[in-house]
Motif scaffolding. Structure first.
Motif, PDB file in Angstrom:
ATOM      1  N   LEU A   1      -9.309  17.332 -32.534  1.00 61.21           N
ATOM      2  CA  LEU A   1      -8.031  16.679 -32.232  1.00 61.21           C
ATOM      3  C   LEU A   1      -7.139  17.696 -31.525  1.00 61.21           C
ATOM      4  O   LEU A   1      -6.245  18.273 -32.118  1.00 61.21           O
ATOM      5  N   PRO A   2      -7.396  17.908 -30.268  1.00 62.29           N
ATOM      6  CA  PRO A   2      -6.633  18.952 -29.581  1.00 62.29           C
ATOM      7  C   PRO A   2      -5.175  18.559 -29.443  1.00 62.29           C
ATOM      8  O   PRO A   2      -4.771  17.410 -29.626  1.00 62.29           O
ATOM      9  N   ARG A   3      -4.456  19.601 -29.088  1.00 64.65           N
ATOM     10  CA  ARG A   3      -3.013  19.393 -29.053  1.00 64.65           C
ATOM     11  C   ARG A   3      -2.600  18.411 -27.966  1.00 64.65           C
ATOM     12  O   ARG A   3      -1.618  17.693 -28.119  1.00 64.65           O
ATOM     13  N   TRP A   4      -3.360  18.397 -26.904  1.00 68.52           N
ATOM     14  CA  TRP A   4      -2.899  17.518 -25.824  1.00 68.52           C
ATOM     15  C   TRP A   4      -3.058  16.065 -26.191  1.00 68.52           C
ATOM     16  O   TRP A   4      -2.288  15.206 -25.757  1.00 68.52           O
ATOM     17  N   ILE A   5      -4.059  15.750 -27.007  1.00 71.48           N
ATOM     18  CA  ILE A   5      -4.180  14.367 -27.467  1.00 71.48           C
ATOM     19  C   ILE A   5      -3.008  14.003 -28.372  1.00 71.48           C
ATOM     20  O   ILE A   5      -2.406  12.930 -28.266  1.00 71.48           O
TER      21      ILE A   5
ATOM     22  N   TRP B   1      30.452  17.642 -12.924  1.00 75.67           N
ATOM     23  CA  TRP B   1      29.203  17.132 -12.354  1.00 75.67           C
ATOM     24  C   TRP B   1      28.045  18.088 -12.685  1.00 75.67           C
ATOM     25  O   TRP B   1      26.952  17.654 -13.058  1.00 75.67           O
ATOM     26  N   ILE B   2      28.288  19.382 -12.550  1.00 76.73           N
ATOM     27  CA  ILE B   2      27.247  20.365 -12.875  1.00 76.73           C
ATOM     28  C   ILE B   2      26.861  20.251 -14.349  1.00 76.73           C
ATOM     29  O   ILE B   2      25.680  20.296 -14.714  1.00 76.73           O
ATOM     30  N   PHE B   3      27.862  20.054 -15.180  1.00 80.46           N
ATOM     31  CA  PHE B   3      27.579  19.985 -16.623  1.00 80.46           C
ATOM     32  C   PHE B   3      26.717  18.771 -16.958  1.00 80.46           C
ATOM     33  O   PHE B   3      25.699  18.888 -17.657  1.00 80.46           O
ATOM     34  N   HIS B   4      27.111  17.619 -16.440  1.00 79.78           N
ATOM     35  CA  HIS B   4      26.423  16.394 -16.829  1.00 79.78           C
ATOM     36  C   HIS B   4      25.084  16.210 -16.124  1.00 79.78           C
ATOM     37  O   HIS B   4      24.215  15.498 -16.638  1.00 79.78           O
ATOM     38  N   ASN B   5      24.896  16.840 -14.971  1.00 79.20           N
ATOM     39  CA  ASN B   5      23.667  16.604 -14.205  1.00 79.20           C
ATOM     40  C   ASN B   5      22.700  17.780 -14.195  1.00 79.20           C
ATOM     41  O   ASN B   5      21.566  17.630 -13.765  1.00 79.20           O
ATOM     42  N   ILE B   6      23.162  18.943 -14.629  1.00 81.70           N
ATOM     43  CA  ILE B   6      22.261  20.106 -14.654  1.00 81.70           C
ATOM     44  C   ILE B   6      22.158  20.677 -16.064  1.00 81.70           C
ATOM     45  O   ILE B   6      21.073  20.753 -16.658  1.00 81.70           O
ATOM     46  N   GLN B   7      23.302  21.085 -16.606  1.00 85.86           N
ATOM     47  CA  GLN B   7      23.249  21.778 -17.899  1.00 85.86           C
ATOM     48  C   GLN B   7      22.802  20.858 -19.025  1.00 85.86           C
ATOM     49  O   GLN B   7      21.901  21.206 -19.806  1.00 85.86           O
ATOM     50  N   ALA B   8      23.412  19.705 -19.135  1.00 85.19           N
ATOM     51  CA  ALA B   8      23.086  18.810 -20.247  1.00 85.19           C
ATOM     52  C   ALA B   8      21.635  18.333 -20.206  1.00 85.19           C
ATOM     53  O   ALA B   8      20.933  18.391 -21.246  1.00 85.19           O
ATOM     54  N   PRO B   9      21.093  17.894 -19.066  1.00 87.11           N
ATOM     55  CA  PRO B   9      19.680  17.471 -19.090  1.00 87.11           C
ATOM     56  C   PRO B   9      18.724  18.612 -19.401  1.00 87.11           C
ATOM     57  O   PRO B   9      17.742  18.418 -20.140  1.00 87.11           O
ATOM     58  N   ILE B  10      19.014  19.809 -18.861  1.00 89.09           N
ATOM     59  CA  ILE B  10      18.095  20.925 -19.128  1.00 89.09           C
ATOM     60  C   ILE B  10      18.105  21.289 -20.607  1.00 89.09           C
ATOM     61  O   ILE B  10      17.057  21.503 -21.231  1.00 89.09           O
ATOM     62  N   GLN B  11      19.287  21.378 -21.180  1.00 90.03           N
ATOM     63  CA  GLN B  11      19.358  21.735 -22.610  1.00 90.03           C
ATOM     64  C   GLN B  11      18.712  20.670 -23.472  1.00 90.03           C
ATOM     65  O   GLN B  11      18.011  20.977 -24.442  1.00 90.03           O
ATOM     66  N   ALA B  12      18.942  19.407 -23.153  1.00 91.53           N
ATOM     67  CA  ALA B  12      18.338  18.332 -23.941  1.00 91.53           C
ATOM     68  C   ALA B  12      16.824  18.341 -23.816  1.00 91.53           C
ATOM     69  O   ALA B  12      16.094  18.134 -24.802  1.00 91.53           O
ATOM     70  N   ALA B  13      16.327  18.614 -22.592  1.00 97.22           N
ATOM     71  CA  ALA B  13      14.870  18.630 -22.402  1.00 97.22           C
ATOM     72  C   ALA B  13      14.233  19.770 -23.175  1.00 97.22           C
ATOM     73  O   ALA B  13      13.179  19.601 -23.816  1.00 97.22           O
ATOM     74  N   LEU B  14      14.864  20.949 -23.117  1.00 94.75           N
ATOM     75  CA  LEU B  14      14.315  22.087 -23.870  1.00 94.75           C
ATOM     76  C   LEU B  14      14.327  21.812 -25.364  1.00 94.75           C
ATOM     77  O   LEU B  14      13.403  22.176 -26.089  1.00 94.75           O
ATOM     78  N   SER B  15      15.381  21.153 -25.808  1.00 93.21           N
ATOM     79  CA  SER B  15      15.442  20.832 -27.235  1.00 93.21           C
ATOM     80  C   SER B  15      14.387  19.792 -27.616  1.00 93.21           C
ATOM     81  O   SER B  15      13.816  19.835 -28.710  1.00 93.21           O
ATOM     82  N   ALA B  16      14.095  18.864 -26.698  1.00 89.04           N
ATOM     83  CA  ALA B  16      13.117  17.822 -27.008  1.00 89.04           C
ATOM     84  C   ALA B  16      11.706  18.377 -27.115  1.00 89.04           C
ATOM     85  O   ALA B  16      10.852  17.788 -27.789  1.00 89.04           O
ATOM     86  N   LEU B  17      11.460  19.512 -26.468  1.00 86.72           N
ATOM     87  CA  LEU B  17      10.123  20.102 -26.556  1.00 86.72           C
ATOM     88  C   LEU B  17       9.776  20.549 -27.974  1.00 86.72           C
ATOM     89  O   LEU B  17       8.605  20.757 -28.288  1.00 86.72           O
ATOM     90  N   ILE B  18      10.792  20.700 -28.787  1.00 87.02           N
ATOM     91  CA  ILE B  18      10.539  21.176 -30.154  1.00 87.02           C
ATOM     92  C   ILE B  18       9.639  20.209 -30.903  1.00 87.02           C
ATOM     93  O   ILE B  18       8.858  20.608 -31.764  1.00 87.02           O
ATOM     94  N   VAL B  19       9.722  18.916 -30.566  1.00 88.06           N
ATOM     95  CA  VAL B  19       8.964  17.928 -31.335  1.00 88.06           C
ATOM     96  C   VAL B  19       7.459  18.191 -31.232  1.00 88.06           C
ATOM     97  O   VAL B  19       6.716  17.970 -32.200  1.00 88.06           O
ATOM     98  N   PHE B  20       6.998  18.709 -30.098  1.00 80.25           N
ATOM     99  CA  PHE B  20       5.561  18.981 -29.965  1.00 80.25           C
ATOM    100  C   PHE B  20       5.143  20.161 -30.842  1.00 80.25           C
ATOM    101  O   PHE B  20       4.050  20.176 -31.402  1.00 80.25           O
ATOM    102  N   PHE B  21       6.003  21.141 -30.939  1.00 77.82           N
ATOM    103  CA  PHE B  21       5.686  22.253 -31.826  1.00 77.82           C
ATOM    104  C   PHE B  21       5.769  21.837 -33.291  1.00 77.82           C
ATOM    105  O   PHE B  21       4.995  22.289 -34.129  1.00 77.82           O
ATOM    106  N   VAL B  22       6.732  20.964 -33.578  1.00 78.20           N
ATOM    107  CA  VAL B  22       6.918  20.560 -34.969  1.00 78.20           C
ATOM    108  C   VAL B  22       5.721  19.761 -35.470  1.00 78.20           C
ATOM    109  O   VAL B  22       5.252  19.972 -36.594  1.00 78.20           O
ATOM    110  N   ILE B  23       5.195  18.871 -34.655  1.00 76.44           N
ATOM    111  CA  ILE B  23       4.079  18.047 -35.140  1.00 76.44           C
ATOM    112  C   ILE B  23       2.817  18.907 -35.324  1.00 76.44           C
ATOM    113  O   ILE B  23       2.049  18.719 -36.269  1.00 76.44           O
ATOM    114  N   THR B  24       2.614  19.882 -34.454  1.00 79.01           N
ATOM    115  CA  THR B  24       1.475  20.788 -34.633  1.00 79.01           C
ATOM    116  C   THR B  24       1.663  21.643 -35.881  1.00 79.01           C
ATOM    117  O   THR B  24       0.726  21.844 -36.671  1.00 79.01           O
ATOM    118  N   ALA B  25       2.876  22.137 -36.070  1.00 74.26           N
ATOM    119  CA  ALA B  25       3.133  22.969 -37.244  1.00 74.26           C
ATOM    120  C   ALA B  25       3.008  22.162 -38.524  1.00 74.26           C
ATOM    121  O   ALA B  25       2.502  22.667 -39.541  1.00 74.26           O
TER     122      ALA B  25
END
Lengths: 210, 601
Positions: free
Chosen positions: B324-328, A107-131
Motif C-alpha cells: 500500500l504505497p504512499r501514492w495510492i 491583492w498580493i495577500f489574497h492571490n499570492i500569500q494566502a493560497p501559498i500558505q493554505a496549500a502548504l498547510s494542506a500538505l500536512i494531511v498526507f504526512f498525517v495519514i502516513t504517520a
C-alpha cells in the motif's frame, strides 16, 4: 562595564516588573498610569522588533547571495519579493492609503500569500495519514488503547446522525480523559510561568543580560 | 600555564613558586580582579567578567626588570612609581609586602638620601657594570610626561599587552662580554648551533690558562682522555657539531650490471630500507595469543578455505503494508476530499445534534440585544484560514443578524487582511451593513506585542487602538466614539487557531475585567478551549471548534434545518477524509498483525 551589562538591566527589569505588579494589585491612579506606560512601552518595543527581524532577514540572505552559497537563488527571490512589496506598499498611490490596506498589497495577500500558505498547510494531511498508519499499531496494551480511542473519536466525528452513541462516546472522551490531561498541562504551564516570573522579579533569572 | 600575579612570568601548571620572583602559588588558587572584584582562576591573564588584565606584564626582555637573583640586581627602593604600579605589582597591596622588604624600606628612610645614594651606587660596582647601567638608564623613556622608564610603564595594569620586545641594539651587544650577555635573564637565547667565539679563549683568566711551570724540559701537557661516562654528559649541541665534522664513510658504489645502463655507476639511488616485511614461511603456525573460545572460533573461521554459497538467499518478501504505497494512499485521500465537493447533493442524510459548547455560544449571541458592542479578535492567518474562515463567517454572520456593532482587531500581522475581506463579505450579505463601516463595524488592525497588547487593551483602549486598518483616526470613527474602555463591550469573541492567544485573552482580559468571552477555534485547539468552558465561572461562554461545529452552528441559525448546498458538501468532504483515515489505520493494523504472526511462526 559590569554595571552597564548586569546591574543596570537587572535593576530596570526588577523595578518595571514591580511597578506593573503593584498597578495590578493596588488601585492607585499614579501606579495605574506608570503600569500602563510600561505596557505601552513593551508594545512599542515589540513593534520595533519587527524592523529588527526585517533587517536580520535581509542581512542573512544578502550574505548567502554574496558568498554564493547553495540555494542563494531563493535568497535572491526572497529579497526581490520583499523589496517589491515594500516599494508598492510604502508610498500612498493615487490617494490610496499606504501600508497593508493598500489595494495592491491586498491583492498580493489574497492571490499570492494566502493560497501559498493554505496549500502548504494542506500538505500536512498526507504526512498525517502516513504517520497515523505507522503510529497507531497494536504493539502492546497501551498502543491498543490508544488505537481504540483514536478510532472512537474519528468515528464519532464521521457518523453524525447515523450512530447516535458514537458522538456521545466522543464527547465523553473529550470531556473526561482528555480534559484531565489538558488541565494538567495548563496547570503545569501556569506554575512554570509563576516560577519564572518570581525568578525574574528577584533577579535570579536574567535573560536580558546573559 | 600559571602566570605569576606578582611579576607576570608564565610558569608551568602545577608550579608552587614563580620561576622568576619566587612568589608562592600555594595559597593562591584564585585571583581577584582589581576592576570588578571577580575571582578568576590563576591561569587567567585577563578577567573573565570584564576583560581587565589581572596579571601584570612581564618585564621587557633585555631592557629592564632587574633580576632578583644572580647578583646583578641593584637595590630598588619600594614605592617608586604611582599607586597603580604598586598595586599592579603586588595584587594584595601593602599586606603582601614581605617583612624583609619593609625592614629594608625603613632602613633606607632612616639613612636618608646619602645612604640611598650609597646603596644605589655601591663603590665596588665594576666599570663594565656601571657602563651597562648607564646604557640602560640613558635610553629615552617612552612616556615622557610621566617621567617613567619603560620597565615601570610596562608594569601598569591598564597597559595593553606588551608587544614582543625589539632586539637590543647592536652597539649594546658589543659592549657586553658574551658570558655576561648569556647571564642576562630576559635576553633571547642564543642559537644552539652557534659556535663559541674564538675570542673567548683569549679572554680566559690567568688561572684558567694552562701553565707549564714545574715541568721538566721536553715535557709537555698532554690532553687527558675523557672517560665515556663524562662524554655522555656532554651537551647535545656540541656532540652534533662533532658528528657533523666527522668524516662520513664513503658510499659503496653501485654499478649497473644488466640492461642499457650496464657498466654505469650510481645511476639509481640506493633505496632506503625503512621496513622489510617478514616473509611467512610455508607451514608456519601462528601461535594463539588469546586463549579464549571467541579467539579460537575466530581463528578457525579465518583458517577455513573460502567457499561459494551453495544457495541463493531469497529476497525478503514485501509486507502487506508495503503493498500500500504512499501514492495510492494520497490518491485515495484526494478523491475522498474532492468528490463530495463535486456532487450537488449531500452523501448522507443526517440530523444535526449540536454539542453543548456550540449551543451555549449560540444562546449567548442570541441574547445580545440590537446594537450590542462586540470585540472580535481575528487571531489566525492564511495557514489555517480554510478551516477558520468557515467558523468566522458563521459567527460574524450571526452577530450581524443580531445587529451587533463589531470592532475587529488581530494579534497577527496577517490577521487584519483576512478580517477585512471577511467583514466586507458578511456586510454585503446583511442589509444595512453595506455602507456601515465606521458606524456598524470597524477593523482596527494589527496589535503588536502579543500578550502585552492584550493587556494594554484592558488598561487603555485609546492607547492600544489609535487608528484603524486603513489609517483612519479613531476620532473619525463613529463606533469607536461609543467605546471608551474595554468594559463597554458586551462580548469578546476570540477566533484563533492557537491555544496561546486564547489563553492570553482569558488571562489578561476575560477573567480580570469580568467580561463575557467566547471562542471560535480550530479543531486542534478544541480540547484546550473546552477546559475553559467547563469551569465553574465559565471563562468561555461557548466554543465552536472546526468545520463540523461551524456547520452545526449554521444549522442552528437556520432553525434546525438540514444542511444543503456547499456547507453540506464541505462537511461530507471532511467526513470522507475521516472515514479514509479509519480505513487506512485498520488496514495497516491488519497487515502489521499478519506480518508479525508470520514472523513468529
Amino acid at each position: 562595564m559590569t554595571v552597564l551589562r548586569r546591574t543596570l538591566p537587572a535593576a530596570l527589569a526588577i523595578a518595571t516588573s514591580l511597578f506593573v505588579l503593584a498597578a495590578l494589585f493596588i488601585t492607585n491612579p499614579l501606579l495605574d498610569a506608570i503600569g500602563t506606560y510600561f505596557i505601552d512601552t513593551a508594545v512599542i518595543i515589540a513593534a520595533f522588533a519587527l524592523f529588527l527581524g526585517l533587517f536580520n532577514v535581509l542581512r542573512v540572505h544578502a550574505r548567502k547571495i554574496r558568498e554564493r552559497q547553495p540555494g542563494s537563488l531563493y535568497s535572491f527571490v526572497l529579497i526581490g519579493a520583499m523589496l517589491v512589496v515594500l516599494v508598492i506598499g510604502l508610498p500612498p498611490i493615487a490617494g490610496k492609503p499606504s501600508g497593508p490596506s493598500h489595494p495592491l498589497i491586498q491583492w498580493i495577500f489574497h492571490n499570492i500569500q494566502a493560497p501559498i500558505q493554505a496549500a502548504l498547510s494542506a500538505l500536512i494531511v498526507f504526512f498525517v495519514i502516513t504517520a497515523a498508519c505507522r503510529l497507531l499499531r497494536v504493539r502492546n496494551a497501551e498502543s491498543a488503547l490508544m488505537l481504540i480511542v483514536a478510532l472512537l473519536v474519528l468515528a464519532g466525528q464521521v457518523t453524525i446522525g447515523l450512530v447516535p452513541v458514537l458522538p456521545a462516546i466522543r464527547e465523553w472522551i473529550l470531556d473526561v480523559p482528555a480534559m484531565a490531561g489538558v488541565r494538567g498541562i495548563l496547570l503545569g504551564v501556569a506554575l512554570g510561568i509563576l516560577l519564572t516570573s518570581i525568578r525574574l522579579v528577584l533577579g535570579t533569572e536574567r535573560p536580558y543580560s546573559d | 600555564m600559571i602566570y605569576c600575579p606578582k611579576c607576570g612570568t608564565a610558569n608551568r601548571d602545577g608550579s608552587k613558586f614563580c620561576n622568576e620572583c619566587g612568589e608562592s602559588f600555594g595559597s593562591q588558587t584564585r585571583i581577584k580582579c582589581p576592576n570588578c572584584d571577580t575571582w578568576n582562576p590563576v591561569q587567567n591573564v585577563f578577567c573573565s567578567a570584564c576583560g581587565h588584565r589581572i596579571v601584570s606584564l612581564p618585564p621587557k626582555p633585555g631592557v629592564e626588570a632587574p633580576p632578583a637573583i644572580k647578583g646583578l640586581s641593584l637595590p630598588v627602593k619600594p614605592g617608586i612609581g604611582t599607586e597603580e604600579d604598586r598595586s599592579a605589582a603586588t595584587p594584595g597591596g601593602e599586606e603582601d609586602i614581605p617583612a624583609w622588604l619593609r625592614e629594608l624600606e625603613a632602613s633606607l628612610s632612616a639613612e636618608g638620601a646619602a645612604g640611598k645614594a650609597a646603596l644605589t651606587e655601591p663603590a665596588e660596582v665594576p666599570d663594565w657594570l656601571r657602563d651597562l647601567r648607564d646604557s640602560l638608564v640613558g635610553e629615552p623613556p617612552e612616556v615622557a610626561e610621566e617621567g617613567l622608564p619603560d620597565r615601570l610603564a610596562a608594569l601598569r595594569p591598564t597597559a595593553p599587552p606588551a608587544q614582543p620586545a625589539a632586539p637590543p641594539p647592536a652597539a649594546e651587544e658589543e659592549e657586553l662580554p658574551d658570558w655576561l650577555a648569556a647571564l642576562r635573564p630576559t635576553a633571547p637565547p642564543a642559537p644552539p648551533a652557534a659556535p663559541p667565539p674564538a675570542a673567548e679563549e683569549e679572554e680566559l683568566p690567568d688561572w684558567l690558562v694552562p701553565s707549564e711551570e714545574g715541568l721538566a724540559e721536553g715535557e709537555t701537557l698532554v690532553r687527558a682522555e675523557i672517560p665515556d661516562w663524562l662524554l655522555t654528559l656532554k651537551p647535545r649541541e656540541l656532540r652534533k657539531e662533532e658528528e657533523v665534522e666527522a668524516p662520513t664513510p664513503a658510499k659503496e658504489a653501485v654499478v649497473e650490471e644488466t640492461g642499457l645502463l650496464a657498466g654505469l655507476q650510481d645511476i639509481l639511488p640506493v633505496e632506503i630500507i625503512i621496513a622489510q616485511p617478514r616473509l611467512a614461511k610455508a607451514g608456519e603456525e601462528i601461535a594463539p595469543v588469546i586463549e579464549t573460545p571467541q579467539a579460537r572460533l575466530f581463528a578457525q573461521i579465518v583458517a577455513r578455505p573460502p567457499t561459494v554459497a551453495s544457495k541463493v538467499m531469497p529476497r525478503p518478501q514485501a509486507g502487506l503494508l508495503a503493498l500500500l504505497p504512499r501514492w495510492i494512499l494520497s490518491i485515495a485521500l484526494i478523491a475522498a476530499l474532492t468528490l463530495p465537493l463535486l456532487l450537488d447533493r449531500p452523501l448522507l442524510a443526517r440530523t444535526i445534534e449540536p454539542a453543548p459548547t456550540v449551543s451555549s455560544l449560540y444562546e449567548t449571541i442570541s441574547r445580545l440585544g440590537s446594537g450590542a458592542r462586540v470585540l472580535v479578535a481575528f487571531d489566525y492567518d492564511p495557514t489555517t484560514s480554510s478551516e477558520m474562515d468557515v467558523v468566522a463567517q458563521t459567527l460574524i454572520g450571526h452577530l450581524m443578524d443580531r445587529q451587533a456593532r463589531i470592532v475587529a482587531v488581530s494579534l497577527l500581522p496577517a490577521g487584519p487582511a483576512s478580517a477585512a475581506s471577511l467583514l466586507a463579505d458578511q456586510a454585503a450579505a446583511h442589509p444595512g451593513y453595506e455602507e456601515g463601516y465606521g458606524r456598524l463595524y470597524v477593523n482596527m488592525g494589527y496589535l503588536p506585542g502579543q500578550v502585552a497588547a492584550v493587556r494594554l487593551l484592558g488598561e487603555s483602549l485609546e492607547m492600544a487602538l489609535p487608528c484603524d486598518f486603513y489609517g483612519t483616526s479613531r476620532a473619525d470613527l463613529e463606533l469607536m466614539g461609543q467605546v471608551k474602555e474595554l468594559q463597554d463591550f458586551d462580548l469578546i469573541l476570540e477566533l484563533t487557531a492557537g491555544q496561546d492567544s486564547l489563553r492570553w485573552w482569558i488571562e489578561q482580559v476575560g477573567t480580570p475585567y469580568g467580561l463575557p468571552l467566547a471562542a471560535g477555534v480550530s479543531a486542534l485547539v478544541e480540547p484546550f478551549a473546552r477546559a475553559y468552558y467547563q469551569t465553574g465561572s465559565q471563562q468561555l461562554k461557548g466554543v465552536v471548534a472546526g468545520v463540523p461545529d461551524a456547520l452545526t452552528y449554521s444549522a442552528l441559525r437556520s432553525g434546525g434545518e438540514g444542511l444543503t448546498g456547499i456547507p453540506a458538501a464541505r462537511l461530507d468532504s471532511q467526513l470522507a477524509g475521516h472515514l479514509l483515515f479509519i480505513v487506512a489505520i485498520l488496514v495497516s493494523n491488519v497487515a502489521y498483525l499478519v506480518q508479525r504472526s508470520r514472523r513468529e511462526s
